[in-house]
Design a protein around this motif. Structure first.
Motif, PDB file in Angstrom:
ATOM      1  N   GLU A 182     -12.227   2.671  -4.990  1.00 42.99           N
ATOM      2  CA  GLU A 182     -10.815   2.531  -5.346  1.00 42.99           C
ATOM      3  C   GLU A 182     -10.520   1.046  -5.493  1.00 42.99           C
ATOM      4  OE1 GLU A 182      -8.054   4.999  -2.901  1.00 42.99           O
ATOM      5  OE2 GLU A 182      -9.856   5.279  -1.688  1.00 42.99           O
ATOM      6  N   THR A 311     -14.541   5.328  -0.826  1.00 39.60           N
ATOM      7  CA  THR A 311     -14.116   6.543  -0.117  1.00 39.60           C
ATOM      8  C   THR A 311     -15.005   7.713  -0.510  1.00 39.60           C
ATOM      9  OG1 THR A 311     -11.838   5.725  -0.250  1.00 39.60           O
ATOM     10  CG2 THR A 311     -12.141   8.035   0.375  1.00 39.60           C
ATOM     11  N   PHE A 317      -8.696  10.557  -1.956  1.00 39.79           N
ATOM     12  CA  PHE A 317      -8.037   9.284  -2.248  1.00 39.79           C
ATOM     13  C   PHE A 317      -6.814   9.551  -3.102  1.00 39.79           C
ATOM     14  CE2 PHE A 317     -10.973  10.146  -5.656  1.00 39.79           C
ATOM     15  CZ  PHE A 317     -10.326   9.735  -6.812  1.00 39.79           C
ATOM     16  N   ASP A 318      -5.862   8.620  -3.068  1.00 33.76           N
ATOM     17  CA  ASP A 318      -4.642   8.721  -3.856  1.00 33.76           C
ATOM     18  C   ASP A 318      -4.786   7.901  -5.130  1.00 33.76           C
ATOM     19  OD1 ASP A 318      -3.618  10.277  -1.875  1.00 33.76           O
ATOM     20  OD2 ASP A 318      -2.212   8.779  -1.096  1.00 33.76           O
ATOM     21  N   ASN A 323      -3.232  13.167  -4.798  1.00 34.91           N
ATOM     22  CA  ASN A 323      -4.344  13.098  -3.849  1.00 34.91           C
ATOM     23  C   ASN A 323      -5.490  13.924  -4.419  1.00 34.91           C
ATOM     24  OD1 ASN A 323      -5.732  14.598  -1.228  1.00 34.91           O
ATOM     25  ND2 ASN A 323      -5.334  12.420  -0.940  1.00 34.91           N
ATOM     26  N   ARG A 325      -9.232  15.324  -3.821  1.00 37.65           N
ATOM     27  CA  ARG A 325     -10.106  15.578  -2.662  1.00 37.65           C
ATOM     28  C   ARG A 325     -10.852  16.889  -2.842  1.00 37.65           C
ATOM     29  NH1 ARG A 325      -7.745  16.359   3.505  1.00 37.65           N
ATOM     30  NH2 ARG A 325      -9.715  16.853   4.538  1.00 37.65           N
ATOM     31  N   SER A 336       0.485  13.545  -3.906  1.00 32.35           N
ATOM     32  CA  SER A 336       0.170  12.832  -2.666  1.00 32.35           C
ATOM     33  C   SER A 336       1.349  12.877  -1.698  1.00 32.35           C
ATOM     34  CB  SER A 336      -0.195  11.381  -2.966  1.00 32.35           C
ATOM     35  OG  SER A 336       0.938  10.669  -3.449  1.00 32.35           O
TER      36      SER A 336
END
Length: 553
Positions: A182, A311, A317-318, A323, A325, A336
């Motif tokens: 990120e 990550t 992760f945003d 979000n 995932r 998010s």
């Protein structure tokens, strides 16, 4: 009628007398030639065509039209001047000359950010905005031709939904990358090297340098600008995009065998926010991150140490308000938590800030907020979030209603503010009386009514300035019209106007006959999406008549 490409307006031509379709057609023709010259690596030819465009009457007229019709048309710069009358706009076209042009400094204001900090915004004077809009007409065709394939921010025909769809494509499979870098650039707009931009951006160097060095005024004091491109300038997003373009190619150059080696490298960028996927945490940190840092350092930029991290996809992760995932091997994209909280805080602020407003006015204030947020997230897994938001909003509205009538019972409050519509018993609705004596009912939108629709990502190399891609963009336009309530209503009006008949063969258009829509006046020539500018036809009829604007629906 005058020649649309002339550098100066002919005698007697006023703002209201300009043929905008001709002007749009002339500019579009030059932009197409710029694209072809850039594709053929004929950079001197592209430069000459840019000069023609920026000195044409059509380009100047469209530039003035843009800055006098956008949202900031009534916001003046340091000279307190706006162009509101047709006479002022006509004079503005004549004032857009390269010789003797000297930009005034920007007016500096600060706007709040979500983290409590502020973002500096520079407001140019109207003439500088128009000059930037004019040179943007000549720069954008090159920017779109040379852009990174997976860059989606501040580009025509591209959106955050395209960036999200590319993230899904890169991470959703069982054998996709599991680690994500990120990346966040520290104060990107404020620190881009002026020397690098002047040396590398394919636009008028002298004019660009004047814009970059214009300075800004804050609290009646003039400050110099030694780096960065001002946020608020029309050309700034494209300039920043072109500064970051090339990162994807740099990574491909440094890791030419990424695919056969199974490195699982993919990059997705939206403006200055981007992610890079990889097969391991160590590889991203020790090999990829230094390449990115070196690329940015050449442009005077650095990665933010606080926001740049690697990550695992199971942690998520945003990115762009979502979000992303994997849950038990399945990738889910959801709104998010931070984005949901900001949205609900906004709703709460609207309701609490209008405690004495009428119910109809409160509905009118809330509906655009609810519609916009739900439409933004309608391409991801958001149904449960929509339902939770509706519950929160109902609770807030109930407290708003009860507070207004402390001496009334709950049943009375419910009957006054919440109606029964169909199977629903708690619809926040009000009757509004119009000036002509008629009435209409205003109903609060529910986010959970927004259908979840998977977004079809734009093709990576699609270029809206290249005529080769015109049929593709017409097809996307037709599908987008069908997927939006307003679009469907517009097409239905066209169908009614044509009495349900094909505009070519004059036989019935039905659900069983493939049909399409096209513009009467093409979009690139100044046409609109209004029902009056559309026709419906059978696809076969369109093919037989060699229509290049066929839009399959």
């Amino acid at each position: 009628m005058y020649a649309a490409g002339r550098a100066c307006a002919p005698s007697g031509v006023t703002w209201d007398g300009i043929n905008w379709a001709n002007a749009q057609r002339h500019v579009r023709r030059l932009q197409t030639r710029i694209v072809k010259a850039t594709q053929a690596s004929r950079h001197n030819k592209a430069k000459a065509l840019q000069w023609l465009l920026t000195h044409s009457f059509s380009g100047k007229a469209l530039a003035v039209k843009r800055v006098t019709e956008n949202k900031g048309k009534n916001t003046p710069g340091v000279d307190k001047v706006t162009w509101k009358t047709p006479g002022a706009k006509t004079n503005a076209i004549a004032s857009l000359r390269r010789r003797g042009y000297s930009p005034l400094p920007l007016r500096r204001v600060f706007i709040p950010k979500k983290n409590g900090k502020t973002r500096p915004l520079g407001i140019p004077v109207m003439k500088c905005r128009a000059m930037q809009a004019l040179h943007l007409l000549a720069l954008e065709p090159i920017a779109e031709t040379t852009a990174d394939l997976n860059s989606y921010g501040f580009r025509p025909e591209r959106s955050t939904a395209d960036a999200g769809a590319q993230c899904f494509n890169s991470l959703a499979r069982s054998n996709s990358a599991e680690w994500v870098l990120e990346a966040d650039i520290q104060s990107c707009f404020d620190k881009i090297s002026h020397d690098w931009m002047v040396a590398n951006l394919p636009t008028d160097k002298a004019i660009l340098n004047k814009w970059l060095k214009a300075g800004f005024v804050y609290q009646h004091e003039l400050f110099p600008t030694d780096a960065g491109t001002p946020q608020g300038g029309i050309i700034s997003p494209v300039a920043a995009n072109m500064t970051l373009d090339g990162l994807e190619a740099r990574l491909a150059e440094k890791f030419p065998k990424a695919k056969p080696k199974g490195l699982k490298m993919n990059m997705v960028r939206y403006a200055d926010d981007f992610i890079i996927t990889g097969h391991s945490k160590e590889w991203l940190e020790q090999e990829v991150k230094p390449v990115v840092a070196e690329f940015l350092a050449e442009r005077g930029l650095v990665l933010s140490p606080e926001k740049t991290r690697v990550t695992h996809i199971r942690e998520g992760f945003d990115f762009l308000g979502w979000n992303i995932r994997k849950y038990s091997g399945k990738l889910l994209m959801k709104p998010s938590k931070a984005n949901v909280k900001a949205h609900l805080d906004h709703i709460r602020g609207v309701i609490n800030g209008h405690k004495t407003a009428t119910q109809a006015n409160l509905i009118r204030l809330l509906n655009p907020v609810l519609r916009g947020w739900a439409n933004y997230h309608r391409h991801v897994v958001a149904k449960e979030t929509f339902a939770r938001n509706d519950t929160f909003i109902w609770s807030s509205l109930w407290r708003w209603a009860v507070r207004r009538h402390p001496e009334k019972g709950a049943k009375w409050v419910k009957e006054k503010y919440f109606k029964s519509r169909g199977a629903r018993n708690w619809v926040f609705a009000a009757i509004e009386k119009k000036e002509d004596g008629t009435q209409r009912e205003l109903t609060l939108l529910q986010e959970s009514d927004t259908p979840i629709q998977r977004h079809v990502k734009i093709k990576a190399d699609a270029n809206p300035h290249d005529p080769h891609w015109e049929p593709y963009f017409e097809t996307r336009w037709g599908k987008q019209m069908l997927h939006s309530p307003r679009g469907r209503a517009t097409l239905y009006r066209v169908w009614q106007r044509q009495e349900g008949l094909c505009s070519v063969c004059l036989t019935a258009i039905t659900k069983d006959t493939p049909w399409g829509a096209r513009h009467i006046v093409k979009m690139r020539e100044g046409g609109t999406d209004a029902a009056s500018n559309l026709t419906l036809h059978h696809l076969n009829c369109s093919r037989h008549h060699s229509c290049p604007e066929n839009a399959a629906v």
